[in-house]
Design an enzyme around this catalytic site. Structure first.
Site, PDB file in Angstrom:
ATOM      1  N   GLY A 196      42.157  11.467 -84.296  1.00 56.28           N
ATOM      2  CA  GLY A 196      43.367  11.334 -83.491  1.00 56.28           C
ATOM      3  C   GLY A 196      43.737  12.608 -82.756  1.00 56.28           C
ATOM      4  O   GLY A 196      44.164  12.563 -81.595  1.00 56.28           O
ATOM      5  N   GLY A 199      46.215  26.909 -85.141  1.00 55.00           N
ATOM      6  CA  GLY A 199      46.953  25.912 -84.371  1.00 55.00           C
ATOM      7  C   GLY A 199      48.469  25.986 -84.520  1.00 55.00           C
ATOM      8  O   GLY A 199      49.165  25.032 -84.142  1.00 55.00           O
ATOM      9  N   ARG A 229      30.836  15.138 -86.245  1.00 59.05           N
ATOM     10  CA  ARG A 229      29.890  14.782 -87.317  1.00 59.05           C
ATOM     11  C   ARG A 229      29.333  13.378 -87.073  1.00 59.05           C
ATOM     12  O   ARG A 229      28.140  13.149 -87.111  1.00 59.05           O
ATOM     13  CB  ARG A 229      30.632  14.868 -88.666  1.00 59.05           C
ATOM     14  CG  ARG A 229      29.820  14.439 -89.848  1.00 59.05           C
ATOM     15  CD  ARG A 229      30.596  14.631 -91.122  1.00 59.05           C
ATOM     16  NE  ARG A 229      31.818  13.816 -91.192  1.00 59.05           N
ATOM     17  CZ  ARG A 229      32.664  13.814 -92.205  1.00 59.05           C
ATOM     18  NH1 ARG A 229      32.442  14.586 -93.247  1.00 59.05           N
ATOM     19  NH2 ARG A 229      33.747  13.043 -92.200  1.00 59.05           N
ATOM     20  N   LYS A 277      50.286   7.830 -86.406  1.00 59.83           N
ATOM     21  CA  LYS A 277      50.387   7.970 -84.940  1.00 59.83           C
ATOM     22  C   LYS A 277      49.915   6.715 -84.197  1.00 59.83           C
ATOM     23  O   LYS A 277      50.460   6.371 -83.154  1.00 59.83           O
ATOM     24  CB  LYS A 277      49.602   9.196 -84.463  1.00 59.83           C
ATOM     25  CG  LYS A 277      50.247  10.519 -84.884  1.00 59.83           C
ATOM     26  CD  LYS A 277      49.485  11.710 -84.342  1.00 59.83           C
ATOM     27  CE  LYS A 277      50.063  13.013 -84.873  1.00 59.83           C
ATOM     28  NZ  LYS A 277      49.359  14.201 -84.381  1.00 59.83           N
TER      29      LYS A 277
HETATM   30  P1  NDP Z   1      41.441  12.490 -88.319  1.00 59.91           P
HETATM   31  O1  NDP Z   1      41.378  12.108 -89.759  1.00 59.91           O
HETATM   32  O2  NDP Z   1      41.855  11.479 -87.303  1.00 59.91           O
HETATM   33  O3  NDP Z   1      39.989  13.039 -87.838  1.00 59.91           O
HETATM   34  C1  NDP Z   1      39.292  13.919 -88.648  1.00 59.91           C
HETATM   35  C2  NDP Z   1      38.116  14.531 -87.877  1.00 59.91           C
HETATM   36  O4  NDP Z   1      37.554  15.564 -88.681  1.00 59.91           O
HETATM   37  C3  NDP Z   1      36.976  13.569 -87.545  1.00 59.91           C
HETATM   38  O5  NDP Z   1      36.399  13.944 -86.333  1.00 59.91           O
HETATM   39  C4  NDP Z   1      36.021  13.812 -88.713  1.00 59.91           C
HETATM   40  O6  NDP Z   1      34.674  13.528 -88.428  1.00 59.91           O
HETATM   41  C5  NDP Z   1      36.160  15.303 -88.882  1.00 59.91           C
HETATM   42  N1  NDP Z   1      35.792  15.751 -90.216  1.00 59.91           N
HETATM   43  C6  NDP Z   1      36.447  15.530 -91.376  1.00 59.91           C
HETATM   44  N2  NDP Z   1      35.793  16.120 -92.412  1.00 59.91           N
HETATM   45  C7  NDP Z   1      34.705  16.725 -91.860  1.00 59.91           C
HETATM   46  C8  NDP Z   1      33.623  17.497 -92.412  1.00 59.91           C
HETATM   47  N3  NDP Z   1      33.561  17.751 -93.721  1.00 59.91           N
HETATM   48  N4  NDP Z   1      32.676  17.951 -91.570  1.00 59.91           N
HETATM   49  C9  NDP Z   1      32.740  17.702 -90.242  1.00 59.91           C
HETATM   50  N5  NDP Z   1      33.722  16.972 -89.666  1.00 59.91           N
HETATM   51  C10 NDP Z   1      34.686  16.491 -90.477  1.00 59.91           C
HETATM   52  O7  NDP Z   1      42.387  13.775 -88.267  1.00 59.91           O
HETATM   53  P2  NDP Z   1      43.192  14.323 -86.998  1.00 59.91           P
HETATM   54  O8  NDP Z   1      42.289  14.229 -85.823  1.00 59.91           O
HETATM   55  O9  NDP Z   1      44.528  13.688 -86.901  1.00 59.91           O
HETATM   56  O10 NDP Z   1      43.459  15.856 -87.401  1.00 59.91           O
HETATM   57  C11 NDP Z   1      42.422  16.825 -87.343  1.00 59.91           C
HETATM   58  C12 NDP Z   1      42.996  18.216 -87.655  1.00 59.91           C
HETATM   59  O11 NDP Z   1      43.870  18.643 -86.623  1.00 59.91           O
HETATM   60  C13 NDP Z   1      43.797  18.267 -88.958  1.00 59.91           C
HETATM   61  O12 NDP Z   1      43.423  19.446 -89.646  1.00 59.91           O
HETATM   62  C14 NDP Z   1      45.241  18.376 -88.500  1.00 59.91           C
HETATM   63  O13 NDP Z   1      46.050  19.084 -89.420  1.00 59.91           O
HETATM   64  C15 NDP Z   1      45.065  19.152 -87.190  1.00 59.91           C
HETATM   65  N6  NDP Z   1      46.167  18.925 -86.248  1.00 59.91           N
HETATM   66  C16 NDP Z   1      46.901  20.006 -85.832  1.00 59.91           C
HETATM   67  C17 NDP Z   1      47.934  19.862 -84.937  1.00 59.91           C
HETATM   68  C18 NDP Z   1      48.721  21.064 -84.515  1.00 59.91           C
HETATM   69  O14 NDP Z   1      49.798  20.894 -83.889  1.00 59.91           O
HETATM   70  N7  NDP Z   1      48.245  22.265 -84.763  1.00 59.91           N
HETATM   71  C19 NDP Z   1      48.310  18.529 -84.380  1.00 59.91           C
HETATM   72  C20 NDP Z   1      47.457  17.461 -84.849  1.00 59.91           C
HETATM   73  C21 NDP Z   1      46.439  17.668 -85.757  1.00 59.91           C
HETATM   74  P3  NDP Z   1      34.060  12.043 -88.659  1.00 59.91           P
HETATM   75  O15 NDP Z   1      34.465  11.262 -87.451  1.00 59.91           O
HETATM   76  O16 NDP Z   1      32.617  12.269 -88.776  1.00 59.91           O
HETATM   77  O17 NDP Z   1      34.696  11.515 -89.932  1.00 59.91           O
END
Ligand code: NDP
Length: 277
Positions: free
Chosen positions: A133, A245, A155, A69
């Site tokens: 993202g 979602g 986190r 993205k």
């Molecule tokens: P990113 O990889 O950009 O961000 C991941 C986020 O999750 C960060 O904030 C990260 O925290 C956090 N995270 C990951 N592992 C853990 C953990 N074990 N404990 C706590 N926090 C954690 O992913 P996206 O933002 O692109 O996507 C996030 C979710 O949203 C995904 O599951 C995706 O499938 C879903 N999604 C759904 C959509 C829909 O239409 N329903 C559209 C877009 C996304 P940190 O910064 O600390 O690493």
């Protein structure tokens, strides 16, 4: 004269799990449009080439999913306001030699909350967990609905601070109190809507949130779909309403469909059929 079939695709890596082809084909059937819509796996370091090949093959548009993205934002020659603010693109339009980038994730989330789940955001207190993202992509659309407060947590709390600094000017223009709270301290506050925008459930990890943050009057929303997450189970155990979602996915697709075809498809029947799938 028969109309030429237009071609579209969703590009990601991995991509086999994507429901976008199914959703766009259902919209096309319902609206009587003749389109092709495929899922395309792009090698991780080949996104730009993949897009240029698709343009050469006369694709009219594409959806973009993880992890491209941000790259799609860089590649676009012009942007919608939502894409410009999120600095991420999930929908591309190919017009003449222009690549127009849009971001429909925020619109998708807000429509699912307000239209499908009857949860209006105006004057509400919202907690958004995550600073990746997906979180960044939905903040502006939520601010537009003028909640009284939007609290960010993650986190890695520094990432929430970066987003707050970037979005504060928009929050002020909508008169929203945008703040950051450490995840462990969230349970000391009251929220009407709690949104999990992390990918923690992908690895079956816990968020380490105090379950007291959930209560009977709140909606706990998880952007993940396809399985019941521990976040949703915990919220249910405290008596909260919950949603995954899937509706957001369908609504963001509907907005992309509207951008490409200027027709608003019905979404409820598609959401229901995917739930049953
Ligand atoms: P990113 O990889 O950009 O961000 C991941 C986020 O999750 C960060 O904030 C990260 O925290 C956090 N995270 C990951 N592992 C853990 C953990 N074990 N404990 C706590 N926090 C954690 O992913 P996206 O933002 O692109 O996507 C996030 C979710 O949203 C995904 O599951 C995706 O499938 C879903 N999604 C759904 C959509 C829909 O239409 N329903 C559209 C877009 C996304 P940190 O910064 O600390 O690493």
């Amino acid at each position: 004269m028969t109309e030429l079939k237009k071609n579209f695709a969703v590009i990601g890596n991995p991509i086999h799990h994507s429901l976008s082809p199914q959703i766009h084909r259902a919209f096309a059937k319902e609206t009587g449009l003749h389109i092709e819509y495929e899922a395309i796996l792009s090698p991780l370091d080949e996104f730009k080439n993949t897009i240029h090949q698709l343009i050469a093959q006369k694709l009219s548009g594409a959806n973009v999913t993880l992890p491209f993205k941000k790259e799609a934002f860089q590649l676009a020659t012009s942007h919608s306001s939502h894409a410009r603010i999120a600095e991420a693109v999930n929908t591309l339009e190919f017009k003449d030699d222009q690549i127009i980038g849009h971001n429909t994730d925020g619109i998708g989330l807000v429509r699912d909350l307000e239209q499908n789940l009857d949860t209006h955001l105006k004057n509400k207190k919202i907690l958004l967990i995550g600073a990746g993202g997906a979180a960044e992509g939905v903040i502006y659309s939520m601010l537009e609905k003028k909640p009284s407060e939007l609290t960010l947590t993650n986190r890695t709390i520094e990432k929430s601070n970066v987003i707050q600094n970037k979005m504060d000017v928009h929050a002020k223009s909508f008169d929203v109190n945008l703040k950051v709270t450490e995840i462990a301290k969230c349970s000391h506050q009251y929220f009407d809507v709690i949104i999990n925008a992390t990918s923690a459930s992908l690895s079956n990890a816990e968020l380490h949130m105090d379950p007291k943050v959930f209560h009977e009057g709140c909606l706990a929303y998880d952007m993940m779909y396809g399985k019941e997450t521990s976040y949703i189970r915990e919220a249910k155990s405290q008596g909260s309403k919950t949603s995954d979602g899937l509706g957001m996915l369908v609504e963001q697709a509907a907005e992309a469909f509207f951008i490409w075809h200027h027709i608003k498809p019905q979404t409820k029947s598609v959401i229901e059929s995917l739930k049953a799938f």
